[in-house]
Write a protein that holds these residues in place. Structure first.
Motif, PDB file in Angstrom:
ATOM      1  N   LEU A  84     -55.885 -26.236  -8.502  1.00  0.00           N
ATOM      2  CA  LEU A  84     -54.637 -25.529  -8.384  1.00  0.00           C
ATOM      3  C   LEU A  84     -53.645 -26.356  -7.817  1.00  0.00           C
ATOM      4  CD1 LEU A  84     -55.794 -22.053  -7.580  1.00  0.00           C
ATOM      5  CD2 LEU A  84     -54.975 -22.623  -9.772  1.00  0.00           C
ATOM      6  N   ARG A  85     -54.161 -27.155  -6.873  1.00  0.00           N
ATOM      7  CA  ARG A  85     -53.218 -28.138  -5.980  1.00  0.00           C
ATOM      8  C   ARG A  85     -52.568 -29.061  -7.014  1.00  0.00           C
ATOM      9  NH1 ARG A  85     -52.275 -30.575  -0.940  1.00  0.00           N
ATOM     10  NH2 ARG A  85     -52.640 -32.742  -1.038  1.00  0.00           N
ATOM     11  N   GLY A  86     -53.326 -29.699  -7.708  1.00  0.00           N
ATOM     12  CA  GLY A  86     -52.773 -30.682  -9.036  1.00  0.00           C
ATOM     13  C   GLY A  86     -51.800 -29.848 -10.037  1.00  0.00           C
ATOM     14  N   TRP A  87     -52.314 -28.481 -10.322  1.00  0.00           N
ATOM     15  CA  TRP A  87     -51.467 -27.768 -11.250  1.00  0.00           C
ATOM     16  C   TRP A  87     -49.948 -27.504 -10.563  1.00  0.00           C
ATOM     17  CZ3 TRP A  87     -49.032 -23.049 -10.762  1.00  0.00           C
ATOM     18  CH2 TRP A  87     -48.450 -22.372 -11.758  1.00  0.00           C
ATOM     19  N   GLY A  88     -50.033 -27.502  -9.368  1.00  0.00           N
ATOM     20  CA  GLY A  88     -48.804 -27.012  -8.614  1.00  0.00           C
ATOM     21  C   GLY A  88     -47.813 -28.251  -8.583  1.00  0.00           C
ATOM     22  N   ALA A  89     -48.677 -29.400  -8.139  1.00  0.00           N
ATOM     23  CA  ALA A  89     -47.694 -30.447  -8.146  1.00  0.00           C
ATOM     24  C   ALA A  89     -47.189 -31.090  -9.357  1.00  0.00           C
ATOM     25  CB  ALA A  89     -48.702 -31.969  -7.826  1.00  0.00           C
ATOM     26  N   THR A  90     -48.065 -30.714 -10.631  1.00  0.00           N
ATOM     27  CA  THR A  90     -47.491 -31.135 -11.811  1.00  0.00           C
ATOM     28  C   THR A  90     -46.190 -30.242 -12.220  1.00  0.00           C
ATOM     29  OG1 THR A  90     -49.921 -31.988 -12.406  1.00  0.00           O
ATOM     30  CG2 THR A  90     -48.368 -31.478 -14.268  1.00  0.00           C
ATOM     31  N   THR A  94     -38.650 -35.417  -7.214  1.00  0.00           N
ATOM     32  CA  THR A  94     -38.855 -36.691  -6.891  1.00  0.00           C
ATOM     33  C   THR A  94     -40.345 -37.114  -6.208  1.00  0.00           C
ATOM     34  OG1 THR A  94     -38.136 -36.691  -4.603  1.00  0.00           O
ATOM     35  CG2 THR A  94     -36.625 -36.860  -6.584  1.00  0.00           C
ATOM     36  N   THR A  95     -40.654 -38.301  -6.179  1.00  0.00           N
ATOM     37  CA  THR A  95     -41.710 -38.842  -5.696  1.00  0.00           C
ATOM     38  C   THR A  95     -41.875 -38.420  -4.117  1.00  0.00           C
ATOM     39  OG1 THR A  95     -41.824 -40.900  -7.003  1.00  0.00           O
ATOM     40  CG2 THR A  95     -43.237 -40.866  -5.036  1.00  0.00           C
ATOM     41  N   ARG A  96     -40.808 -38.522  -3.432  1.00  0.00           N
ATOM     42  CA  ARG A  96     -40.749 -38.240  -2.142  1.00  0.00           C
ATOM     43  C   ARG A  96     -40.883 -36.690  -1.716  1.00  0.00           C
ATOM     44  NH1 ARG A  96     -42.064 -40.641   2.348  1.00  0.00           N
ATOM     45  NH2 ARG A  96     -40.998 -42.541   1.485  1.00  0.00           N
ATOM     46  N   GLU A  97     -40.273 -35.913  -2.735  1.00  0.00           N
ATOM     47  CA  GLU A  97     -40.624 -34.496  -2.637  1.00  0.00           C
ATOM     48  C   GLU A  97     -41.981 -33.944  -2.791  1.00  0.00           C
ATOM     49  OE1 GLU A  97     -35.750 -33.102  -3.884  1.00  0.00           O
ATOM     50  OE2 GLU A  97     -37.517 -33.572  -5.458  1.00  0.00           O
ATOM     51  N   LEU A  98     -42.503 -34.755  -3.832  1.00  0.00           N
ATOM     52  CA  LEU A  98     -43.990 -34.456  -4.090  1.00  0.00           C
ATOM     53  C   LEU A  98     -44.873 -34.844  -3.102  1.00  0.00           C
ATOM     54  CD1 LEU A  98     -44.408 -35.256  -7.782  1.00  0.00           C
ATOM     55  CD2 LEU A  98     -44.713 -32.988  -6.853  1.00  0.00           C
ATOM     56  N   MET A  99     -44.625 -36.116  -2.436  1.00  0.00           N
ATOM     57  CA  MET A  99     -45.493 -36.394  -1.279  1.00  0.00           C
ATOM     58  C   MET A  99     -45.286 -35.405  -0.135  1.00  0.00           C
ATOM     59  SD  MET A  99     -44.314 -40.629  -1.199  1.00  0.00           S
ATOM     60  CE  MET A  99     -45.180 -40.771   0.490  1.00  0.00           C
ATOM     61  N   ALA A 128     -50.717 -40.466  -5.315  1.00  0.00           N
ATOM     62  CA  ALA A 128     -50.839 -39.136  -5.904  1.00  0.00           C
ATOM     63  C   ALA A 128     -49.584 -38.486  -6.769  1.00  0.00           C
ATOM     64  CB  ALA A 128     -51.640 -38.103  -5.020  1.00  0.00           C
ATOM     65  N   ALA A 129     -48.422 -38.526  -5.962  1.00  0.00           N
ATOM     66  CA  ALA A 129     -47.169 -38.285  -6.499  1.00  0.00           C
ATOM     67  C   ALA A 129     -46.747 -38.815  -7.800  1.00  0.00           C
ATOM     68  CB  ALA A 129     -46.241 -38.283  -5.562  1.00  0.00           C
TER      69      ALA A 129
END
Length: 377
Positions: free
Chosen positions: A316-322, A330-335, A345-346
């Motif tokens: 679910l963590r990967g689902w939310g990030a995707t 952005t990369t920074r926001e995902l981090m 990972a981002a």
């Protein structure tokens, strides 16, 4: 007895020659083997002296303890950023040593570990009869780190772990749920766990972070959740609460507005009282246990929701990030949202969306060609 400026060479009754030299304490140390001629002994002493002067010398008496003994001490004394290993990390390392490293290499003295032995071990571990490439990569990284410390301790001359790319994990593609599947999962769990699944999916919090959440960590007026702590469960030890494993893990994440009503209901119905009360607890008021939750809550709900076999709560963590990447994060926001100090990972989630976008574009072109072909026939 022959003499030179540093060390001595003497003839033995057998007719061969023995070379000796003083160690740092002044004690005489004999070469690990004898020599056919006095000149051979002198050449060996000259080599030892050169290595001593350059800091490359390894005491031939060193490295005699086995890998298993040294590795256990390594886990006990390992420091990361000046701190001992986290209990959960130490437990994982010991499990890797016990299950995958020590059975094959544990009885080998450190000084006898060589690249050939490591290649043979890794080949079996990563082969079709082994536990899989991901486990093999993790174990290889652990062994390489242990041997690096042995080099630093002057127990071995060089690190025998020299297989290019062996420590890189090539994880199989994790399942990517649809929004409908996630909603089906939410509907499949008991009402007590509904908000936990929603937060896991839409904010990307880890199960250890969710288990440690307290009422004061939720600001439903501002629509945020603050991650200040994480739960660590180690077999044979009492559960402990501690800070996230990195500074980046300590963060405040925005909660999607559509979750607020569910969270208000949950706090009013299930959470422990008081600012320090745990947000998520079991039916008897006790804290969440990862394994129990996976077996009793996640597994039956995942099956009822039709999720792919082998799906984990962590997916679910990967689902939310995707999903966040799909909506322009952005990369920074995902981090920040994931609590990662590294962009690796981002970038993976963003790359997945780029690949998906390219596949959609190709599908659009294919659909156009099919329609053109139908029109011309």
């Amino acid at each position: 007895m022959g003499r030179r400026a540093w060390g001595t060479v003497r003839r033995l009754p057998s007719g061969r020659y023995q070379a000796r030299y003083p160690d740092a304490s002044g004690k005489q140390v004999s070469a690990p083997h004898t020599f056919a001629t006095k000149a051979d002994g002198n050449r060996w002493l000259a080599k030892v002296q050169t290595e001593l002067d350059s800091g490359r010398w390894i005491d031939p008496r060193a490295g005699q303890e086995t890998l298993e003994v040294y590795a256990e001490r390594w886990v006990d004394t390992r420091l990361v950023r000046g701190q001992p290993l986290a209990p959960r990390t130490a437990e994982l390392y010991r499990a890797q040593l016990k299950n995958h490293i020590s059975p094959a290499l544990g009885s080998t003295p450190l000084r006898q570990l060589d690249a050939s032995a490591i290649r043979g071990w890794y080949g079996k571990l990563s082969g079709p009869d082994g536990p899989g490439q991901v486990t093999a990569a993790k174990c290889y990284r652990l062994l390489r780190a242990i041997c690096t410390t042995a080099v630093d301790d002057n127990l071995i001359a060089r690190n025998p772990c020299s297989i290019r790319g062996a420590g890189q994990e090539r994880s199989s593609e994790r399942p990517m749920f649809t929004v409908a599947q996630v909603q089906a999962l939410v509907d499949a769990v008991e009402d007590r766990w509904r908000s936990l699944i929603l937060l896991a999916a839409w904010t990307g919090l880890r199960i250890g972070e969710l288990s440690a959440l307290r009422r004061e960590d939720l600001d439903l007026t501002a629509g945020t959740v603050s991650v200040r702590s994480s739960v660590v469960d180690v077999i044979g030890q009492e559960r402990s609460y501690g800070p996230p494993k990195s500074a980046a893990g300590r963060r405040t994440v925005a909660i999607p507005p559509h979750l607020i009503d569910d969270l208000e209901h949950h706090l009013a119905t299930y959470a422990q009282p008081g600012a320090q009360g745990l947000v998520f607890v079991g039916p008897k008021g006790g804290p969440i246990r990862r394994n129990n939750f996976s077996a009793r809550v996640w597994a039956p709900a995942a099956e009822a929701a039709g999720l792919p076999p082998g799906s984990h709560l962590h997916d679910l963590r990967g689902w939310g990030a995707t999903l966040a990447a799909r909506h322009g994060a952005t990369t920074r926001e995902l981090m920040h949202r994931l609590g990662h100090a590294s962009p690796t990972a981002a970038l993976r989630y963003q790359r997945a969306e780029q690949e998906r976008d390219a596949a959609l574009a190709a599908a659009m072109s294919a659909a156009l060609k099919r329609s053109e072909g139908a029109a011309s026939s």
